[in-house]
Design a protein around this motif. Structure first.
Motif, PDB file in Angstrom:
ATOM      1  N   VAL A  38      53.435  44.990  42.233  1.00 19.69           N
ATOM      2  CA  VAL A  38      54.247  43.851  42.439  1.00 19.69           C
ATOM      3  C   VAL A  38      54.203  43.154  43.703  1.00 19.69           C
ATOM      4  CG1 VAL A  38      56.014  44.913  40.794  1.00 19.69           C
ATOM      5  CG2 VAL A  38      56.284  45.315  43.269  1.00 19.69           C
ATOM      6  N   SER A  39      53.365  43.687  44.580  1.00 21.64           N
ATOM      7  CA  SER A  39      53.171  42.997  45.948  1.00 21.64           C
ATOM      8  C   SER A  39      51.738  43.113  46.436  1.00 21.64           C
ATOM      9  CB  SER A  39      54.285  43.327  46.902  1.00 21.64           C
ATOM     10  OG  SER A  39      54.135  42.576  48.174  1.00 21.64           O
ATOM     11  N   TYR A  40      51.275  42.456  47.064  1.00 20.92           N
ATOM     12  CA  TYR A  40      50.062  42.626  47.986  1.00 20.92           C
ATOM     13  C   TYR A  40      50.314  42.991  49.372  1.00 20.92           C
ATOM     14  CZ  TYR A  40      45.857  41.514  50.227  1.00 20.92           C
ATOM     15  OH  TYR A  40      44.436  41.662  50.693  1.00 20.92           O
ATOM     16  N   ASP A  41      51.390  42.233  49.869  1.00 20.79           N
ATOM     17  CA  ASP A  41      51.565  42.352  51.442  1.00 20.79           C
ATOM     18  C   ASP A  41      53.160  42.393  51.586  1.00 20.79           C
ATOM     19  OD1 ASP A  41      51.345  42.532  54.157  1.00 20.79           O
ATOM     20  OD2 ASP A  41      51.020  40.361  54.239  1.00 20.79           O
ATOM     21  N   PRO A  42      53.715  43.685  51.534  1.00 24.09           N
ATOM     22  CA  PRO A  42      53.076  44.836  51.779  1.00 24.09           C
ATOM     23  C   PRO A  42      52.683  45.395  50.325  1.00 24.09           C
ATOM     24  CG  PRO A  42      55.112  45.320  51.808  1.00 24.09           C
ATOM     25  CD  PRO A  42      55.171  43.908  51.908  1.00 24.09           C
ATOM     26  N   MET A  44      52.765  47.126  47.057  1.00 31.33           N
ATOM     27  CA  MET A  44      53.633  47.851  46.422  1.00 31.33           C
ATOM     28  C   MET A  44      53.348  47.915  44.719  1.00 31.33           C
ATOM     29  SD  MET A  44      57.176  45.953  48.345  1.00 31.33           S
ATOM     30  CE  MET A  44      58.302  47.367  48.522  1.00 31.33           C
ATOM     31  N   ILE A  45      53.728  49.116  44.175  1.00 32.53           N
ATOM     32  CA  ILE A  45      53.546  49.314  42.815  1.00 32.53           C
ATOM     33  C   ILE A  45      55.183  49.542  42.191  1.00 32.53           C
ATOM     34  CG2 ILE A  45      52.850  50.695  41.129  1.00 32.53           C
ATOM     35  CD1 ILE A  45      50.376  50.991  42.843  1.00 32.53           C
ATOM     36  N   MET A  46      55.431  49.285  41.057  1.00 25.75           N
ATOM     37  CA  MET A  46      56.575  49.561  40.129  1.00 25.75           C
ATOM     38  C   MET A  46      56.344  50.482  39.200  1.00 25.75           C
ATOM     39  SD  MET A  46      58.527  48.772  37.216  1.00 25.75           S
ATOM     40  CE  MET A  46      57.419  47.482  36.556  1.00 25.75           C
TER      41      MET A  46
END
Length: 157
Positions: A38-42, A44-46
């Motif tokens: 869900v995000s590259y920076d930072p 993140m994984i859901m």
């Protein structure tokens, strides 16, 4: 859910992962397929986890979990982590303890260790959003996905 909706959801593809968690001396692993970055920076994984899953409570208490990418040739690992006995799930396979205490499987394509940053309860599954605090790659291959799996999880308990 309507029967035709269930059939349509059955055509959505997902990766199939092993999620591991620990709180104090209690460890567990489970199969997870509702997983996405869900995000590259930072980074993140859901992951979506049903509240009746044993691992759900471990994640709530430890605020951490690990995800493991399996090769499609490792399909037999799914039976191990679908079983009811947490101790048997880890019996006879190599694993290390991660920075958060979560079990890190040694024989997988890749792994991510995550600290829970957010939790959402939009429906009957809890969404845990974790920030990657450690990761690694182990073996080359082709990631296991729902196309390689007998059956499809579409939201049953």
């Amino acid at each position: 859910m309507k029967k035709e909706w269930i059939a349509a959801f059955g055509h959505m593809t997902y990766g199939i992962y092993v999620l591991t968690a620990r709180f104090d001396d209690t460890i567990n692993g489970m199969i997870a397929s509702w997983v996405t970055q869900v995000s590259y920076d930072p980074p993140m994984i859901m992951v979506a986890v049903h509240p009746n899953r044993y691992s759900h409570g471990l994640i709530e208490k430890s605020h951490a979990f690990a995800l493991h990418v399996l090769d499609c040739s490792q399909k037999e690992m799914l039976k191990r982590f679908k079983g009811p006995d947490p101790a048997q799930k880890f019996s006879g396979i190599p694993w290390d303890t991660g920075k958060t205490g979560a079990p890190i499987l040694k024989n997988c394509m890749a792994w991510f260790e995550l600290k829970v940053k957010e939790r959402h309860d939009p429906g009957n599954h809890t969404l845990f959003i974790g920030e990657v605090i450690n990761s690694g790659t182990k073996i080359p291959g082709t990631p296991l996905c729902t196309l390689d799996y007998d059956g499809m999880y579409v939201g049953k308990d």
